[in-house]
Design a protein around this motif. Structure first.
Motif, PDB file in Angstrom:
ATOM      1  N   PHE A 101       0.749  -1.241  -0.044  1.00 23.38           N
ATOM      2  CA  PHE A 101      -0.163  -0.026  -0.136  1.00 23.38           C
ATOM      3  C   PHE A 101       0.854   0.979  -0.204  1.00 23.38           C
ATOM      4  CE2 PHE A 101       0.512  -0.971   4.560  1.00 23.38           C
ATOM      5  CZ  PHE A 101       0.848   0.342   5.037  1.00 23.38           C
ATOM      6  N   HIS A 102       0.125   2.339  -0.620  1.00 19.23           N
ATOM      7  CA  HIS A 102       0.935   3.662  -0.487  1.00 19.23           C
ATOM      8  C   HIS A 102       0.198   4.486   0.419  1.00 19.23           C
ATOM      9  CE1 HIS A 102       2.946   4.033  -4.716  1.00 19.23           C
ATOM     10  NE2 HIS A 102       2.828   2.874  -4.117  1.00 19.23           N
ATOM     11  N   THR A 103       0.868   5.364   1.211  1.00 19.07           N
ATOM     12  CA  THR A 103       0.122   6.395   2.022  1.00 19.07           C
ATOM     13  C   THR A 103       1.277   7.605   2.206  1.00 19.07           C
ATOM     14  OG1 THR A 103      -0.713   6.912   4.164  1.00 19.07           O
ATOM     15  CG2 THR A 103       0.893   5.101   4.388  1.00 19.07           C
ATOM     16  N   HIS A 104       1.250   8.398   1.362  1.00 20.67           N
ATOM     17  CA  HIS A 104       2.434   9.348   1.121  1.00 20.67           C
ATOM     18  C   HIS A 104       1.897  10.889   0.793  1.00 20.67           C
ATOM     19  CE1 HIS A 104       3.936   5.392  -0.435  1.00 20.67           C
ATOM     20  NE2 HIS A 104       4.827   5.661   0.847  1.00 20.67           N
ATOM     21  N   THR A 105       2.537  11.715   1.163  1.00 15.45           N
ATOM     22  CA  THR A 105       2.505  13.047   0.711  1.00 15.45           C
ATOM     23  C   THR A 105       3.604  13.428  -0.284  1.00 15.45           C
ATOM     24  OG1 THR A 105       1.468  13.705   2.814  1.00 15.45           O
ATOM     25  CG2 THR A 105       2.311  15.549   1.437  1.00 15.45           C
ATOM     26  N   TYR A 106       4.706  13.213  -0.126  1.00 19.11           N
ATOM     27  CA  TYR A 106       5.718  13.337  -1.314  1.00 19.11           C
ATOM     28  C   TYR A 106       6.121  12.225  -1.744  1.00 19.11           C
ATOM     29  CZ  TYR A 106       5.662  17.069   2.639  1.00 19.11           C
ATOM     30  OH  TYR A 106       5.325  17.830   3.708  1.00 19.11           O
ATOM     31  N   GLY A 107       5.329  11.764  -2.754  1.00 10.78           N
ATOM     32  CA  GLY A 107       5.576  10.355  -3.633  1.00 10.78           C
ATOM     33  C   GLY A 107       6.026  10.415  -4.763  1.00 10.78           C
ATOM     34  N   LYS A 108       6.171  11.449  -5.477  1.00 11.93           N
ATOM     35  CA  LYS A 108       6.598  11.758  -6.790  1.00 11.93           C
ATOM     36  C   LYS A 108       8.254  11.261  -6.959  1.00 11.93           C
ATOM     37  CE  LYS A 108       6.409  14.637 -11.039  1.00 11.93           C
ATOM     38  NZ  LYS A 108       5.649  15.920 -11.775  1.00 11.93           N
ATOM     39  N   VAL A 109       8.218  10.439  -7.609  1.00 16.52           N
ATOM     40  CA  VAL A 109       9.849  10.203  -7.907  1.00 16.52           C
ATOM     41  C   VAL A 109      10.414  10.217  -8.991  1.00 16.52           C
ATOM     42  CG1 VAL A 109      11.500   8.073  -6.975  1.00 16.52           C
ATOM     43  CG2 VAL A 109       9.484   8.439  -5.953  1.00 16.52           C
ATOM     44  N   GLU A 110      11.751  10.951  -9.367  1.00 23.08           N
ATOM     45  CA  GLU A 110      12.108  11.170 -10.773  1.00 23.08           C
ATOM     46  C   GLU A 110      13.621  11.293 -10.525  1.00 23.08           C
ATOM     47  OE1 GLU A 110       9.442  14.268 -12.866  1.00 23.08           O
ATOM     48  OE2 GLU A 110      10.207  15.109 -11.225  1.00 23.08           O
ATOM     49  N   GLY A 111      14.257  10.467 -11.450  1.00 25.68           N
ATOM     50  CA  GLY A 111      15.830  10.539 -11.510  1.00 25.68           C
ATOM     51  C   GLY A 111      16.071   9.440 -12.521  1.00 25.68           C
ATOM     52  N   ASP A 112      17.525   9.228 -12.295  1.00 26.38           N
ATOM     53  CA  ASP A 112      18.262   8.373 -13.275  1.00 26.38           C
ATOM     54  C   ASP A 112      18.521   6.844 -12.470  1.00 26.38           C
ATOM     55  OD1 ASP A 112      17.996  10.239 -15.451  1.00 26.38           O
ATOM     56  OD2 ASP A 112      20.013  11.080 -14.756  1.00 26.38           O
ATOM     57  N   ALA A 113      18.386   6.748 -11.423  1.00 22.47           N
ATOM     58  CA  ALA A 113      18.503   5.427 -10.589  1.00 22.47           C
ATOM     59  C   ALA A 113      17.832   4.344 -11.307  1.00 22.47           C
ATOM     60  CB  ALA A 113      18.006   5.531  -9.141  1.00 22.47           C
ATOM     61  N   LYS A 114      18.409   3.024 -11.284  1.00 18.13           N
ATOM     62  CA  LYS A 114      17.802   1.837 -11.780  1.00 18.13           C
ATOM     63  C   LYS A 114      16.361   1.567 -11.003  1.00 18.13           C
ATOM     64  CE  LYS A 114      22.109  -0.581 -12.710  1.00 18.13           C
ATOM     65  NZ  LYS A 114      22.723  -1.798 -12.354  1.00 18.13           N
ATOM     66  N   PRO A 115      15.327   1.445 -11.965  1.00 23.54           N
ATOM     67  CA  PRO A 115      14.026   1.257 -11.337  1.00 23.54           C
ATOM     68  C   PRO A 115      13.752  -0.042 -10.907  1.00 23.54           C
ATOM     69  CG  PRO A 115      13.793   1.115 -13.980  1.00 23.54           C
ATOM     70  CD  PRO A 115      15.237   1.599 -13.473  1.00 23.54           C
ATOM     71  N   LEU A 116      13.028  -0.231 -10.009  1.00 21.88           N
ATOM     72  CA  LEU A 116      12.690  -1.732  -9.523  1.00 21.88           C
ATOM     73  C   LEU A 116      11.027  -1.863  -9.318  1.00 21.88           C
ATOM     74  CD1 LEU A 116      14.779  -2.043  -6.179  1.00 21.88           C
ATOM     75  CD2 LEU A 116      14.918  -2.944  -8.504  1.00 21.88           C
ATOM     76  N   PHE A 117      10.435  -0.741  -9.263  1.00 23.90           N
ATOM     77  CA  PHE A 117       8.855  -0.989  -9.174  1.00 23.90           C
ATOM     78  C   PHE A 117       8.231   0.165  -9.746  1.00 23.90           C
ATOM     79  CE2 PHE A 117      10.590  -2.595  -5.150  1.00 23.90           C
ATOM     80  CZ  PHE A 117      10.463  -4.206  -5.403  1.00 23.90           C
ATOM     81  N   TYR A 118       6.936  -0.012 -10.522  1.00 18.21           N
ATOM     82  CA  TYR A 118       6.160   0.764 -10.751  1.00 18.21           C
ATOM     83  C   TYR A 118       4.658   0.296 -10.265  1.00 18.21           C
ATOM     84  CZ  TYR A 118       9.339   2.862 -13.922  1.00 18.21           C
ATOM     85  OH  TYR A 118      10.517   3.737 -14.504  1.00 18.21           O
ATOM     86  N   SER A 119       4.004   1.459  -9.504  1.00 19.13           N
ATOM     87  CA  SER A 119       2.581   0.893  -8.909  1.00 19.13           C
ATOM     88  C   SER A 119       1.579   1.494  -9.360  1.00 19.13           C
ATOM     89  CB  SER A 119       2.834   1.626  -7.178  1.00 19.13           C
ATOM     90  OG  SER A 119       3.635   1.116  -6.335  1.00 19.13           O
ATOM     91  N   GLN A 120       0.422   0.632  -9.701  1.00 16.82           N
ATOM     92  CA  GLN A 120      -0.764   1.146 -10.386  1.00 16.82           C
ATOM     93  C   GLN A 120      -1.507   1.644  -9.258  1.00 16.82           C
ATOM     94  OE1 GLN A 120      -2.714  -1.981 -12.377  1.00 16.82           O
ATOM     95  NE2 GLN A 120      -4.429  -0.772 -12.843  1.00 16.82           N
ATOM     96  N   GLN A 173      -4.336   3.290 -17.421  1.00 15.28           N
ATOM     97  CA  GLN A 173      -3.556   2.727 -16.231  1.00 15.28           C
ATOM     98  C   GLN A 173      -2.647   3.612 -15.861  1.00 15.28           C
ATOM     99  OE1 GLN A 173      -0.828  -1.103 -16.207  1.00 15.28           O
ATOM    100  NE2 GLN A 173      -2.942  -1.847 -15.987  1.00 15.28           N
ATOM    101  N   TYR A 174      -2.562   4.153 -14.463  1.00 13.72           N
ATOM    102  CA  TYR A 174      -1.490   5.053 -14.109  1.00 13.72           C
ATOM    103  C   TYR A 174      -0.376   4.038 -13.244  1.00 13.72           C
ATOM    104  CZ  TYR A 174      -3.827   9.037 -15.434  1.00 13.72           C
ATOM    105  OH  TYR A 174      -4.504  10.327 -16.057  1.00 13.72           O
ATOM    106  N   ASN A 175       0.772   4.047 -13.800  1.00 20.16           N
ATOM    107  CA  ASN A 175       1.849   3.403 -12.873  1.00 20.16           C
ATOM    108  C   ASN A 175       2.765   4.335 -12.744  1.00 20.16           C
ATOM    109  OD1 ASN A 175       0.895   0.531 -13.212  1.00 20.16           O
ATOM    110  ND2 ASN A 175       1.173   0.871 -15.594  1.00 20.16           N
ATOM    111  N   ILE A 176       3.074   4.614 -11.528  1.00 17.94           N
ATOM    112  CA  ILE A 176       3.884   5.600 -11.008  1.00 17.94           C
ATOM    113  C   ILE A 176       5.212   4.912 -10.416  1.00 17.94           C
ATOM    114  CG2 ILE A 176       2.246   7.276 -10.582  1.00 17.94           C
ATOM    115  CD1 ILE A 176       2.621   6.856  -7.637  1.00 17.94           C
ATOM    116  N   PHE A 177       6.348   5.798 -10.581  1.00 15.91           N
ATOM    117  CA  PHE A 177       7.638   5.150 -10.123  1.00 15.91           C
ATOM    118  C   PHE A 177       7.753   5.102  -8.639  1.00 15.91           C
ATOM    119  CE2 PHE A 177      12.479   6.508 -10.857  1.00 15.91           C
ATOM    120  CZ  PHE A 177      12.773   5.208 -10.540  1.00 15.91           C
ATOM    121  N   SER A 178       7.772   3.729  -8.260  1.00 13.06           N
ATOM    122  CA  SER A 178       7.776   3.791  -6.712  1.00 13.06           C
ATOM    123  C   SER A 178       8.870   2.807  -6.160  1.00 13.06           C
ATOM    124  CB  SER A 178       6.422   2.901  -6.449  1.00 13.06           C
ATOM    125  OG  SER A 178       6.446   1.760  -7.048  1.00 13.06           O
TER     126      SER A 178
END
Length: 498
Positions: A142-161, A175-180
């Motif tokens: 589950f998510h429960t975040h206020t500052y949950g926008k992740v941006e950058g060049d690191a290797k991705p592991l998860f994208y949450s729907q 479908q909204y998949n955000i970098f998580s």
């Protein structure tokens, strides 16, 4: 002997999830484990969520130990604020006209900025680390975040729907998949915004244990019991307030809802203070939120060290996690003593939505849940709040909701309060009228959810204000055992309003 550390620092919520029952050792701000450096003693480290960035200095001793462990190739897993701590920087200025930038440790090449999400999620997995090896299916959490926008060049592991962002539903046709989740180049430093990721995905737990070549798995789980015992022995973190043993007198928990006549009434502050005061007396407290925004109950969980349960968000319409009938069934077979439910907006907001239930009042109606009805007096004054509360209390009575007390919050003038008490009592069937004073602190920074909140500061003041101004034992007596009865139909609700 395998040793897996759990960061125990101001602002952290180490009881929020179980982390796969893996932590064997507590690591505090000084970065020491039993008086020795964490980097030399630990095989891995888990950094929980909370307000780590707002509450702590970037120079705390733990941070240098984290960097040393990262250089040595040891696994570090940061969840939510733990991920933020591992990042480059975090903009915590959600309601600020300019960004408010906090530095991270720079171990994972991402930046954070405001984005509110509060969903149960499934997340797609990208194979860039030992952590996700053989994880063929989406992961749960589950998510429960206020500052949950992740941006950058690191290797991705998860994208949450996700289904909702910033209080609004996403487009159902898209479908909204955000970098998580992401990791460093070596794959040993891992950050994710997905809570419960170790509790709900056994392959990830197995991967971590294999990575650190753990052979003493039974011993890890046994030592984890001592970690959990330690967590539950203290109210909050580094408060030195010990939790006494309480003789359980009933088999079922008792319920109390904190409802209000509108937003900004102080529900979260009051629920937090009550949660701490009850835990201080030895009660095991369940904290629930009507609707999806479970962020509101996290400060209370900071004090109780309680877990965010799958029933912590009561479903209204299509929003939230679990319906009230299933929630009560689960709670009534649990070991909780008291259930505090925080309402949403006014208790009547959403009452005439054809999706039922869609309001806090309907949730209370469904099971005759007793309520303390709250109003902040900071907007319209004490007199206006009193008149509004009378109207709300009488309508709730018409709906069959037992209003046990009325509470005026942020009271700035005791004489005016004393003058409105007879008016409230003479025009309702409510006997108990209570008050909380306006906070006198000149600097409110760190007190306000949605702006900038520091859990250790917010919880300290909320518990002190509640204990110094309310009769907590009297409030305990207002809670009642309940059973689910029914959800009223839209037509039945309209008929009750006539």
């Amino acid at each position: 002997m395998t040793r897996i550390g759990l960061a125990y620092v101001s602002g952290a919520v180490p009881g929020f999830e179980y982390f796969g029952n893996l932590p064997t050792d507590i690591v505090k701000e000084n970065g020491l484990v039993d008086g020795l450096k964490a980097s030399e003693e630990l095989d891995a480290l888990i950094i929980p969520g909370g307000t780590l960035i707002e509450s702590n200095s970037i120079d705390m001793g733990l941070n240098s130990e984290i960097k040393k462990m990262a250089r040595d190739g040891k696994p570090i897993i940061g969840i939510c604020a733990g991920f933020q701590l591992l990042s480059n920087q975090i903009d915590i200025g959600r309601k600020s006209p300019v960004p408010i930038i906090k530095e991270g440790l720079g171990l994972i090449d991402v930046n954070f900025s405001p984005l509110i999400t509060s969903d149960r999620v499934k997340a797609k997995v990208i194979d860039n680390s030992f952590f996700v090896k053989n994880q063929k299916e989406d992961v749960d959490g589950f998510h429960t975040h206020t500052y949950g926008k992740v941006e950058g060049d690191a290797k991705p592991l998860f994208y949450s729907q996700v289904q909702r962002m910033n209080y609004g539903d996403t487009n159902k046709d898209k479908q909204y998949n955000i970098f998580s989740g992401a990791c460093n180049d070596d794959g040993n430093v891992i950050g994710t915004m997905i809570h419960n990721i170790l509790d709900e995905n056994s392959v990830l737990v197995k991967n971590l244990l294999e990575q650190i070549d753990a052979k003493d798995i039974d011993d890890i789980y046994n030592r984890n019991k001592n970690v959990i015992k330690f967590l539950h022995s203290e109210v909050g973190i580094n408060t030195n307030i010990k939790v006494p043993k309480l003789d359980k007198k009933t088999n079922k928990p008792k319920y109390l809802m904190i409802g209000s006549n509108g937003s900004d009434s102080g529900k979260t502050f009051i629920v937090t203070g009550l949660a701490g005061a009850l835990r201080k007396r030895g009660y095991k407290v369940a904290l629930l939120k009507v609707g999806p925004d479970v962020r509101d109950i996290i400060p209370g969980l900071y004090l109780t060290k309680g877990k965010m349960e799958d029933f912590s968000s009561i479903k209204i319409g299509h929003l939230g996690w679990m319906d009230i009938q299933s929630t009560i069934a689960k709670l009534n077979s649990s070991d909780y003593d008291i259930v505090l439910i925080e309402g949403v907006m006014s208790v009547f907001t959403g009452l005439l939505n054809e999706k039922v239930p869609y309001s806090a009042a309907e949730i209370a109606m469904s099971s005759k849940i007793p309520m303390i009805l709250v109003s902040g007096v900071n907007k319209g004054g004490i007199e206006s709040a009193a008149i509004d509360l009378v109207s709300h209390a009488n309508m709730l009575e018409k709906f069959g909701v037992p209003v046990e007390a009325i509470l005026l919050n942020k009271v700035y003038n005791e004489e005016i309060f004393n003058d409105v008490v007879p008016f409230i009592k003479n025009n309702t069937n409510v006997d108990k009228v209570m008050k909380l004073p306006k906070l006198k602190s000149a600097d409110m920074r760190g007190f306000i959810p949605e702006v900038e909140i520091r859990y250790e500061l917010f919880t300290k003041h909320s518990m002190e204000l509640v204990e110094n101004n309310l009769n907590v034992d009297e409030i305990i007596s207002m809670a009642r055992e309940v059973e689910f009865e029914k959800i009223y139909s839209f037509d039945e609700i309209k008929q009750k309003m006539i």
